[in-house]
Design a protein around this motif. Structure first.
Motif, PDB file in Angstrom:
ATOM      1  N   LYS A  17       0.831  -1.213   0.000  1.00 50.94           N
ATOM      2  CA  LYS A  17       0.000   0.000   0.000  1.00 50.94           C
ATOM      3  C   LYS A  17       0.864   1.260   0.000  1.00 50.94           C
ATOM      4  CE  LYS A  17      -4.220  -1.785   2.023  1.00 50.94           C
ATOM      5  NZ  LYS A  17      -5.210  -1.682   3.083  1.00 50.94           N
ATOM      6  N   LEU A  18       1.967   1.231   0.744  1.00 46.38           N
ATOM      7  CA  LEU A  18       2.865   2.382   0.799  1.00 46.38           C
ATOM      8  C   LEU A  18       3.476   2.640  -0.576  1.00 46.38           C
ATOM      9  CD1 LEU A  18       4.233   4.514   2.606  1.00 46.38           C
ATOM     10  CD2 LEU A  18       6.024   2.836   3.041  1.00 46.38           C
ATOM     11  N   PHE A  19       3.948   1.581  -1.243  1.00 46.13           N
ATOM     12  CA  PHE A  19       4.514   1.740  -2.580  1.00 46.13           C
ATOM     13  C   PHE A  19       3.463   2.246  -3.565  1.00 46.13           C
ATOM     14  CE2 PHE A  19       7.900  -1.735  -1.645  1.00 46.13           C
ATOM     15  CZ  PHE A  19       8.706  -0.785  -1.021  1.00 46.13           C
ATOM     16  N   ASN A  20       2.235   1.763  -3.452  1.00 48.38           N
ATOM     17  CA  ASN A  20       1.155   2.259  -4.317  1.00 48.38           C
ATOM     18  C   ASN A  20       0.905   3.743  -4.061  1.00 48.38           C
ATOM     19  OD1 ASN A  20       0.636  -0.155  -5.624  1.00 48.38           O
ATOM     20  ND2 ASN A  20      -0.956  -0.781  -4.191  1.00 48.38           N
ATOM     21  N   GLU A  21       0.879   4.129  -2.785  1.00 55.70           N
ATOM     22  CA  GLU A  21       0.658   5.527  -2.413  1.00 55.70           C
ATOM     23  C   GLU A  21       1.751   6.431  -2.973  1.00 55.70           C
ATOM     24  OE1 GLU A  21       1.486   7.541   1.716  1.00 55.70           O
ATOM     25  OE2 GLU A  21      -0.416   6.469   1.798  1.00 55.70           O
ATOM     26  N   LYS A  22       2.980   5.938  -2.990  1.00 59.13           N
ATOM     27  CA  LYS A  22       4.127   6.709  -3.486  1.00 59.13           C
ATOM     28  C   LYS A  22       4.315   6.562  -4.990  1.00 59.13           C
ATOM     29  CE  LYS A  22       5.553   8.171   0.547  1.00 59.13           C
ATOM     30  NZ  LYS A  22       5.566   9.570   0.902  1.00 59.13           N
ATOM     31  N   ALA A  23       3.398   5.861  -5.654  1.00 58.91           N
ATOM     32  CA  ALA A  23       3.416   5.645  -7.106  1.00 58.91           C
ATOM     33  C   ALA A  23       4.701   4.968  -7.577  1.00 58.91           C
ATOM     34  CB  ALA A  23       3.180   6.960  -7.850  1.00 58.91           C
ATOM     35  N   ILE A  24       5.169   4.002  -6.791  1.00 58.78           N
ATOM     36  CA  ILE A  24       6.344   3.227  -7.171  1.00 58.78           C
ATOM     37  C   ILE A  24       5.850   2.010  -7.953  1.00 58.78           C
ATOM     38  CG2 ILE A  24       8.319   1.901  -6.334  1.00 58.78           C
ATOM     39  CD1 ILE A  24       8.253   3.777  -3.841  1.00 58.78           C
ATOM     40  N   LEU A  25       6.278   1.911  -9.175  1.00 58.16           N
ATOM     41  CA  LEU A  25       5.835   0.833 -10.053  1.00 58.16           C
ATOM     42  C   LEU A  25       6.268  -0.529  -9.514  1.00 58.16           C
ATOM     43  CD1 LEU A  25       6.690   2.451 -13.492  1.00 58.16           C
ATOM     44  CD2 LEU A  25       4.452   2.284 -12.400  1.00 58.16           C
ATOM     45  N   PRO A  26       5.435  -1.544  -9.693  1.00 61.33           N
ATOM     46  CA  PRO A  26       5.774  -2.880  -9.191  1.00 61.33           C
ATOM     47  C   PRO A  26       7.140  -3.376  -9.646  1.00 61.33           C
ATOM     48  CG  PRO A  26       3.492  -2.832  -9.867  1.00 61.33           C
ATOM     49  CD  PRO A  26       4.099  -1.516 -10.286  1.00 61.33           C
ATOM     50  N   GLU A  27       7.515  -3.091 -10.891  1.00 63.58           N
ATOM     51  CA  GLU A  27       8.811  -3.559 -11.387  1.00 63.58           C
ATOM     52  C   GLU A  27       9.991  -2.818 -10.770  1.00 63.58           C
ATOM     53  OE1 GLU A  27       6.797  -0.942 -14.504  1.00 63.58           O
ATOM     54  OE2 GLU A  27       6.209  -2.695 -13.363  1.00 63.58           O
ATOM     55  N   ALA A  28       9.763  -1.678 -10.133  1.00 59.77           N
ATOM     56  CA  ALA A  28      10.839  -0.910  -9.495  1.00 59.77           C
ATOM     57  C   ALA A  28      10.990  -1.244  -8.008  1.00 59.77           C
ATOM     58  CB  ALA A  28      10.570   0.585  -9.663  1.00 59.77           C
ATOM     59  N   ARG A  29      10.045  -1.945  -7.449  1.00 57.94           N
ATOM     60  CA  ARG A  29      10.031  -2.197  -5.999  1.00 57.94           C
ATOM     61  C   ARG A  29      11.159  -3.088  -5.520  1.00 57.94           C
ATOM     62  NH1 ARG A  29       3.428  -2.633  -5.383  1.00 57.94           N
ATOM     63  NH2 ARG A  29       3.102  -0.557  -6.253  1.00 57.94           N
ATOM     64  N   ASN A  30      11.603  -4.026  -6.339  1.00 53.76           N
ATOM     65  CA  ASN A  30      12.689  -4.922  -5.923  1.00 53.76           C
ATOM     66  C   ASN A  30      14.019  -4.199  -5.778  1.00 53.76           C
ATOM     67  OD1 ASN A  30      11.137  -7.215  -5.661  1.00 53.76           O
ATOM     68  ND2 ASN A  30      11.474  -7.870  -7.772  1.00 53.76           N
ATOM     69  N   ALA A  31      14.147  -3.024  -6.352  1.00 51.98           N
ATOM     70  CA  ALA A  31      15.388  -2.257  -6.255  1.00 51.98           C
ATOM     71  C   ALA A  31      15.439  -1.387  -5.000  1.00 51.98           C
ATOM     72  CB  ALA A  31      15.555  -1.381  -7.495  1.00 51.98           C
ATOM     73  N   ILE A  32      14.350  -1.306  -4.248  1.00 47.84           N
ATOM     74  CA  ILE A  32      14.298  -0.475  -3.041  1.00 47.84           C
ATOM     75  C   ILE A  32      14.760  -1.296  -1.842  1.00 47.84           C
ATOM     76  CG2 ILE A  32      12.760   0.788  -1.479  1.00 47.84           C
ATOM     77  CD1 ILE A  32      11.075   1.467  -3.950  1.00 47.84           C
ATOM     78  N   VAL A  33      15.684  -0.725  -1.073  1.00 50.75           N
ATOM     79  CA  VAL A  33      16.216  -1.411   0.103  1.00 50.75           C
ATOM     80  C   VAL A  33      15.218  -1.296   1.253  1.00 50.75           C
ATOM     81  CG1 VAL A  33      18.074  -1.475   1.804  1.00 50.75           C
ATOM     82  CG2 VAL A  33      18.591  -0.961  -0.583  1.00 50.75           C
ATOM     83  N   VAL A  34      14.899  -2.434   1.860  1.00 53.30           N
ATOM     84  CA  VAL A  34      14.035  -2.482   3.034  1.00 53.30           C
ATOM     85  C   VAL A  34      14.861  -3.100   4.160  1.00 53.30           C
ATOM     86  CG1 VAL A  34      11.928  -3.423   4.043  1.00 53.30           C
ATOM     87  CG2 VAL A  34      11.950  -2.710   1.646  1.00 53.30           C
ATOM     88  N   ALA A  35      15.120  -2.328   5.214  1.00 54.40           N
ATOM     89  CA  ALA A  35      15.871  -2.820   6.369  1.00 54.40           C
ATOM     90  C   ALA A  35      14.878  -3.381   7.382  1.00 54.40           C
ATOM     91  CB  ALA A  35      16.687  -1.696   6.996  1.00 54.40           C
ATOM     92  N   ALA A  36      15.211  -4.551   7.932  1.00 56.12           N
ATOM     93  CA  ALA A  36      14.313  -5.191   8.896  1.00 56.12           C
ATOM     94  C   ALA A  36      15.131  -5.863   9.992  1.00 56.12           C
ATOM     95  CB  ALA A  36      13.439  -6.207   8.188  1.00 56.12           C
ATOM     96  N   ASP A  37      14.492  -6.072  11.126  1.00 52.57           N
ATOM     97  CA  ASP A  37      15.084  -6.857  12.203  1.00 52.57           C
ATOM     98  C   ASP A  37      14.080  -7.923  12.604  1.00 52.57           C
ATOM     99  OD1 ASP A  37      13.192  -5.590  13.815  1.00 52.57           O
ATOM    100  OD2 ASP A  37      14.655  -4.395  14.919  1.00 52.57           O
ATOM    101  N   GLU A  38      14.309  -8.576  13.728  1.00 56.77           N
ATOM    102  CA  GLU A  38      13.430  -9.669  14.142  1.00 56.77           C
ATOM    103  C   GLU A  38      11.992  -9.219  14.422  1.00 56.77           C
ATOM    104  OE1 GLU A  38      15.376  -7.767  17.534  1.00 56.77           O
ATOM    105  OE2 GLU A  38      16.267  -8.805  15.852  1.00 56.77           O
ATOM    106  N   SER A  39      11.781  -7.923  14.652  1.00 56.40           N
ATOM    107  CA  SER A  39      10.430  -7.441  14.932  1.00 56.40           C
ATOM    108  C   SER A  39       9.702  -6.921  13.693  1.00 56.40           C
ATOM    109  CB  SER A  39      10.457  -6.359  16.017  1.00 56.40           C
ATOM    110  OG  SER A  39      11.150  -5.217  15.569  1.00 56.40           O
ATOM    111  N   GLY A  40      10.400  -6.804  12.572  1.00 56.92           N
ATOM    112  CA  GLY A  40       9.749  -6.352  11.347  1.00 56.92           C
ATOM    113  C   GLY A  40      10.538  -5.286  10.622  1.00 56.92           C
ATOM    114  N   VAL A  41       9.852  -4.522   9.784  1.00 57.45           N
ATOM    115  CA  VAL A  41      10.486  -3.490   8.961  1.00 57.45           C
ATOM    116  C   VAL A  41      10.971  -2.338   9.844  1.00 57.45           C
ATOM    117  CG1 VAL A  41      10.121  -1.835   7.083  1.00 57.45           C
ATOM    118  CG2 VAL A  41       9.065  -4.092   6.974  1.00 57.45           C
ATOM    119  N   VAL A  42      12.214  -1.933   9.613  1.00 53.85           N
ATOM    120  CA  VAL A  42      12.824  -0.825  10.356  1.00 53.85           C
ATOM    121  C   VAL A  42      12.793   0.451   9.514  1.00 53.85           C
ATOM    122  CG1 VAL A  42      14.982   0.028  11.362  1.00 53.85           C
ATOM    123  CG2 VAL A  42      14.321  -2.357  11.678  1.00 53.85           C
TER     124      VAL A  42
END
Length: 71
Positions: A17-42
């Motif tokens: 939903k966040l990527f949709n809100e920011k108009a980030i195309l599905p094919e571009a999403r894999n290039a975005i770094v998502v940092a996470a720990d044992e509790s989830g997305v940081v």
């Protein structure tokens, strides 16, 4: 199904939903770094940090993430 509660927003959203809100195309999403720990997305590159991970007066250590473009 990963979720993040961005600081100052007062709500929790799935990354999809966040990527949709920011108009980030599905094919571009894999290039975005998502940092996470044992509790989830940081943090999500270029978007923000989870409100539960922000530094406050009790913070003793801080991790600084820097994203460098290969372009």
């Amino acid at each position: 199904g990963d979720k993040i509660s961005l600081a100052g927003r007062g709500c929790t959203k799935t990354l999809k939903k966040l990527f949709n809100e920011k108009a980030i195309l599905p094919e571009a999403r894999n290039a975005i770094v998502v940092a996470a720990d044992e509790s989830g997305v940081v943090a999500v590159e270029g978007i923000g940090v989870d409100s539960h991970k922000l530094a406050d007066k009790n913070t003793e250590r801080i991790l600084i993430l820097s994203f460098l473009s290969e372009e």
